[in-house]
Design an enzyme around this catalytic site. Structure first.
Site, short mmCIF file in Angstrom:
data_model
loop_
_atom_site.label_atom_id
_atom_site.label_comp_id
_atom_site.label_asym_id
_atom_site.label_seq_id
_atom_site.Cartn_x
_atom_site.Cartn_y
_atom_site.Cartn_z
N LYS A 10 85.27 48.52 29.48
CA LYS A 10 85.37 49.64 28.54
C LYS A 10 85.81 50.94 29.23
CE LYS A 10 81.99 47.74 25.26
NZ LYS A 10 80.86 48.09 24.35
N TYR A 50 86.47 45.62 16.05
CA TYR A 50 85.03 45.69 15.75
C TYR A 50 84.75 45.66 14.25
CZ TYR A 50 83.65 46.69 20.61
OH TYR A 50 83.38 46.61 21.95
N ASN A 113 78.53 51.20 27.50
CA ASN A 113 77.83 50.11 28.21
C ASN A 113 78.76 49.21 29.03
OD1 ASN A 113 78.95 48.75 26.08
ND2 ASN A 113 77.09 47.67 25.49
N HIS A 116 82.36 44.58 27.22
CA HIS A 116 82.14 43.80 26.00
C HIS A 116 82.36 42.34 26.35
CE1 HIS A 116 82.43 42.23 21.91
NE2 HIS A 116 83.47 41.55 22.35
N GLU A 127 88.42 36.71 18.91
CA GLU A 127 88.65 37.91 19.73
C GLU A 127 89.82 37.70 20.70
OE1 GLU A 127 84.21 39.90 19.56
OE2 GLU A 127 84.92 39.11 21.47
P1 CMP Z 1 79.66 45.45 22.28
O1 CMP Z 1 79.26 44.17 22.89
O2 CMP Z 1 80.99 45.98 22.66
O3 CMP Z 1 79.60 45.30 20.69
C1 CMP Z 1 79.42 46.42 19.84
C2 CMP Z 1 78.98 47.65 20.58
O4 CMP Z 1 78.36 48.65 19.79
C3 CMP Z 1 77.95 47.28 21.60
O5 CMP Z 1 78.55 46.55 22.65
C4 CMP Z 1 77.37 48.66 21.96
O6 CMP Z 1 78.10 49.31 22.98
C5 CMP Z 1 77.58 49.46 20.67
N1 CMP Z 1 76.31 49.79 20.04
C6 CMP Z 1 75.81 51.02 19.85
N2 CMP Z 1 74.62 50.99 19.23
C7 CMP Z 1 74.34 49.68 19.02
C8 CMP Z 1 73.24 48.98 18.42
N3 CMP Z 1 72.18 49.62 17.91
N4 CMP Z 1 73.30 47.62 18.39
C9 CMP Z 1 74.35 46.95 18.88
N5 CMP Z 1 75.42 47.56 19.44
C10 CMP Z 1 75.41 48.91 19.53
#
Ligand code: CMP
Length: 142
Positions: A10, A50, A113, A116, A127
């Site tokens: 990311k 997403y 974070n 992904h 995906e």
């Molecule tokens: P990712 O695996 O990329 O999928 C969706 C993203 O939304 C997740 O990682 C997080 O970075 C972001 N996100 C933010 N808040 C939440 C939440 N409460 N639950 C899940 N994903 C979240």
């Protein structure tokens, strides 16, 4: 079984110059990079990727973040690749991520974070095809 999964480094992790360090985690875990491309996603591309999260409270911030800078997108292949990648990434929220995982070491928050990874084999297929044609994938010959 040998599987493929979609992985994204990311914008936060690309900005920390951590692409190579994160690729090292994949390779050390036995995951092979069989396709890769760098992109700066448009808002529309991030929204499409997403789409399952549309309507969740974090959706707008997620789309803004994912289109805020370049990302590195890869297909990882290996035994049990979907679960293996999730193990190497650690929990979505870095505060809950096990020591030694990518998110424990590179992520600042649940929103930023670092990586992904697809959450299951069906999601992985969808995906992967969002970003790659079959002909973009280069299985190993040695
Ligand atoms: P990712 O695996 O990329 O999928 C969706 C993203 O939304 C997740 O990682 C997080 O970075 C972001 N996100 C933010 N808040 C939440 C939440 N409460 N639950 C899940 N994903 C979240």
């Amino acid at each position: 079984a040998i599987e493929r999964t979609l992985s994204i480094v990311k914008p936060d992790a690309v900005g920390k110059n951590a692409i190579g360090a994160i690729y090292d985690r994949f390779e050390k875990a036995g995951l092979r990079i069989v396709a890769a491309r760098m992109m700066h996603l448009t808002r529309a591309q991030a929204e499409g990727f997403y789409a399952v999260h549309k309507g969740r409270p974090f959706f707008n911030d997620l789309v803004a973040f994912m289109s805020s800078g370049p990302v590195m997108i890869q297909v990882l292949e290996g035994e049990n690749a979907v679960a293996k990648n999730r193990e190497v990434m650690g929990a979505t929220n870095p505060k809950a991520a096990a020591a030694g995982t990518i998110r424990a070491d590179f992520a600042a928050s649940i929103d930023e974070n670092a990586v992904h990874g697809s959450d299951g084999p069906d999601t992985a297929r969808a995906e992967i095809s969002y970003f790659f044609a079959d002909t973009d994938i280069c299985p190993r010959t040695r």
